[in-house]
Design an enzyme around this catalytic site. Structure first.
Site, short mmCIF file in Angstrom:
data_model
loop_
_atom_site.label_atom_id
_atom_site.label_comp_id
_atom_site.label_asym_id
_atom_site.label_seq_id
_atom_site.Cartn_x
_atom_site.Cartn_y
_atom_site.Cartn_z
N GLN A 116 0.85 -1.20 0.00
CA GLN A 116 0.00 0.00 0.00
C GLN A 116 0.88 1.25 0.00
O GLN A 116 1.54 1.57 0.99
CB GLN A 116 -0.93 0.02 1.22
CG GLN A 116 -1.90 1.20 1.15
CD GLN A 116 -2.88 1.26 2.29
OE1 GLN A 116 -2.49 1.24 3.45
NE2 GLN A 116 -4.17 1.33 1.98
N HIS A 182 -3.19 4.25 -1.46
CA HIS A 182 -4.10 4.45 -0.31
C HIS A 182 -4.87 5.74 -0.56
O HIS A 182 -4.53 6.80 -0.06
CB HIS A 182 -3.30 4.54 0.99
CG HIS A 182 -4.16 4.50 2.22
ND1 HIS A 182 -5.54 4.50 2.16
CD2 HIS A 182 -3.86 4.45 3.54
CE1 HIS A 182 -6.04 4.45 3.38
NE2 HIS A 182 -5.04 4.43 4.24
N ALA A 184 -7.95 6.48 0.28
CA ALA A 184 -9.17 6.41 1.09
C ALA A 184 -8.92 7.01 2.46
O ALA A 184 -7.80 7.41 2.79
CB ALA A 184 -9.60 4.94 1.25
N TYR A 187 -6.64 10.40 4.00
CA TYR A 187 -5.22 10.70 3.77
C TYR A 187 -5.06 11.53 2.47
O TYR A 187 -6.04 12.00 1.91
CB TYR A 187 -4.41 9.40 3.80
CG TYR A 187 -4.52 8.74 5.16
CD1 TYR A 187 -3.93 9.33 6.28
CD2 TYR A 187 -5.30 7.61 5.37
CE1 TYR A 187 -4.07 8.79 7.55
CE2 TYR A 187 -5.46 7.06 6.65
CZ TYR A 187 -4.84 7.66 7.73
OH TYR A 187 -5.00 7.13 8.99
C1 LIG Z 1 -5.36 -0.57 13.86
C2 LIG Z 1 -5.82 -0.37 12.44
C3 LIG Z 1 -4.89 0.08 11.51
C4 LIG Z 1 -5.30 0.27 10.19
N1 LIG Z 1 -4.37 0.68 9.27
C5 LIG Z 1 -4.76 0.88 7.98
C6 LIG Z 1 -3.81 1.25 6.99
O1 LIG Z 1 -2.63 1.40 7.25
N2 LIG Z 1 -4.26 1.45 5.73
C7 LIG Z 1 -5.58 1.28 5.39
O2 LIG Z 1 -5.94 1.44 4.21
N3 LIG Z 1 -6.49 0.88 6.30
C8 LIG Z 1 -6.12 0.67 7.57
N4 LIG Z 1 -7.03 0.23 8.48
C9 LIG Z 1 -8.40 -0.08 8.02
C10 LIG Z 1 -8.49 -1.58 7.68
O3 LIG Z 1 -7.64 -1.94 6.62
C11 LIG Z 1 -9.90 -2.02 7.30
O4 LIG Z 1 -10.23 -1.51 6.01
C12 LIG Z 1 -10.96 -1.61 8.31
O5 LIG Z 1 -10.48 -1.80 9.62
C13 LIG Z 1 -12.24 -2.44 8.13
O6 LIG Z 1 -11.95 -3.82 8.14
P1 LIG Z 1 -12.11 -4.75 9.45
O7 LIG Z 1 -13.52 -4.56 9.91
O8 LIG Z 1 -11.83 -6.14 8.94
O9 LIG Z 1 -11.13 -4.26 10.45
C14 LIG Z 1 -6.64 0.02 9.80
C15 LIG Z 1 -7.56 -0.44 10.75
C16 LIG Z 1 -7.15 -0.63 12.06
C17 LIG Z 1 -8.16 -1.15 13.04
#
Ligand SMILES: Cc1cc2nc3c(=O)[nH]c(=O)nc-3n(C[C@H](O)[C@H](O)[C@H](O)COP(=O)(O)O)c2cc1C
Ligand code: SF4
Length: 469
Positions: A116, A182, A184, A187
């Site tokens: 990413q 990224h 979304a 950012y």
């Molecule tokens: C601790 C944490 C860190 C995350 N870091 C990123 C990231 O670096 N880049 C990103 O696109 N999404 C990030 N997300 C979002 C997740 O990729 C994901 O899209 C979102 O949490 C929904 O999925 P889930 O319900 O399976 O957690 C992060 C989410 C959490 C909880």
């Protein structure tokens, strides 16, 4: 991380041709199943952006657990684009050996890795001493912490376009299987795309075509650098829902805007779309679930020194039970009930899938095999990505393959991992899921084992373009 699954709870094995375990063919990449590890950031690396072998252990947990593809966490393409320090970066050629080793380790498990490519813009959580300035299309401070922003000049935008392209080239040279922008969750790309944030009057602001220009220039520059046969995808927010916390704010990007942007992305050579939502991170609908205000009280104390003009306000909110309760209620106003978190973005993914010709990956709460299977069979998406749900159960794909519909101890969407990762090691912090607090600590610390002897080769590697941030 799942406790040994009890046979009594096991259901009969999966049907012979389970769509979850069908390979997915992108234009330039085939993956073994429809399960993607969604990006999840942890501060495992070194302050200067060089990688630390702890990250190998972290990613290997998921590859061993049966996931078909790991989409890395936020990998900054530039030093000032870090959300917090201690993320492995891809801003210079010296970073390539670390990612090459990473790819080798992950490929052992027949698992693919997509990097990413990221830049925070003004939306940072902890600024670093070496890069206190935040770059953004606007000079308005960010909505969460109120960190100041410096409006990008067109010359600086051109430099950033090239940094993304060079990041993609490095990922390819490292032997990884693709890259994702990224674009979304608030950012840098969102800051351009969103009419509520982007207040420019030049060719990068105003109309949707102008607001999408930066993202499209980046995709074209990546294509020019990596060629036509390398996998390139974009994570996008289908909608901003910018009024989710404060109802008086504007909504921002709509699904209609996004459908148009997706068409342009396809024309620019994108191979897949990863569907998320929200114009900030966190957002009541991403990652959807509770806002653990008691955890915030502890964590926010440590955020104050690097905070922006809203840091004191935020700190005060989390200090007293009544103000915490008010914040919780504001959050819950637009956050879905916990039993509706799974598949929260599927309606958007379905609309995008109907309009697009490339495969669609959907994120948001997935952890039930029957829900995922149905989403694929109903044509709502081609695959799902999972973050917290895999942090809670690293081996969820293997459990599905063994016939489980859900892990015995599923993720509770408590979001304690999300707050803790700002200052503590990333892992599952919901004590209710463990036999004891000690067991939780042991599990979280397991990422430090085995301690690795891999040494970065950066001292001997020359940069080819000499471009650093
Ligand atoms: C601790 C944490 C860190 C995350 N870091 C990123 C990231 O670096 N880049 C990103 O696109 N999404 C990030 N997300 C979002 C997740 O990729 C994901 O899209 C979102 O949490 C929904 O999925 P889930 O319900 O399976 O957690 C992060 C989410 C959490 C909880
Ligand atoms: S702390 Fe654990 S249970 Fe809570 S959201 Fe994160 S992974 Fe899920």
């Amino acid at each position: 991380m799942a406790p040994a699954a009890s046979k009594a709870k096991a259901k009969p094995g999966p049907p012979a041709a389970d769509p979850i375990f069908e390979p997915l063919h992108f234009r330039n990449l085939t993956v073994k199943n429809r399960l993607f590890r969604s990006n999840i950031s942890g501060r495992f690396d070194n302050y200067n952006g060089s990688g630390n072998p702890v990250r190998f252990n972290w990613e290997e947990k998921f590859a061993k657990g049966g996931i078909g593809t790991i989409i890395t966490s936020f990998v900054p393409v530039s030093m000032e684009g870090r959300i917090v320090p201690n993320y492995a970066m891809i801003d210079r050629d010296e970073r390539i050996p670390f990612w090459r080793e990473m790819g080798k380790r992950i490929h052992q498990y027949d698992c693919k890795m997509i990097m990413q490519l990221s830049h925070s813009g003004r939306q940072r959580d902890i600024t670093a001493f070496d890069t206190p300035n935040n770059l953004s299309p606007t000079d308005d401070p960010d909505a969460v912490h109120g960190l100041h922003a410096n409006r990008l000049t067109t010359e600086q935008i051109a430099v950033l376009v090239d940094k993304f392209a060079q990041g993609a080239r490095r990922a390819r040279e490292a032997g990884l299987d693709g890259v994702e922008t990224h674009s979304a969750n608030g950012y840098l790309f969102t800051q351009f795309l969103s009419a509520t944030i982007n207040d420019r009057t030049d060719q990068y602001g105003g109309s949707l075509a102008n607001r999408a220009r930066f993202l499209l220039e980046v995709i074209r520059a990546i294509r020019a650098e990596v060629g036509d046969d390398f996998h390139v995808q974009s994570k996008i927010s289908a909608v901003d829902n910018g009024n989710a916390i404060f109802p008086w704010e504007k909504k921002g990007t709509t699904i209609e805007d996004t459908l148009q942007v997706v068409k342009w992305l396809e024309d620019a050579g994108i191979d897949a779309i990863h569907v998320s939502m929200g114009n900030s991170f966190p957002h009541p609908q991403n990652p959807a679930g509770e806002f653990p205000v008691e955890e915030a009280e502890k964590i926010y104390n440590q955020m104050l020194p690097g905070g922006g003009i809203r840091a004191l306000r935020n700190w005060l909110i989390f200090q007293t039970p009544p103000t915490r309760a008010v914040f919780k209620r504001v959050w819950e106003r637009t956050c879905p009930p916990l039993d509706q978190v799974e598949g929260i973005n599927l309606p958007y993914a379905q609309q995008i899938k109907q309009a697009a010709s490339v495969p669609i990956i959907c994120t948001g709460g997935f952890q039930t095999a029957s829900v995922i299977r149905h989403a694929i069979e109903a044509g709502q998406c081609d695959g799902v990505s999972m973050a917290r749900t895999l942090v809670a159960n690293n081996d969820l794909p293997n459990l599905f393959a063994a016939g489980y519909d859900r892990a015995p101890k599923p993720c509770t969407y408590c979001n304690k991992c999300m707050l803790n990762t700002l200052v503590n090691p990333l892992g599952c912090y919901d004590e209710r899921r463990y036999a004891s607090r000690e067991a939780m600590v042991e599990q979280i610390f397991s990422v430090y084992h085995p301690s690795d002897t891999w040494q970065p080769m950066s001292d001997t590697t020359k940069t080819t373009k000499g471009k650093t941030s």
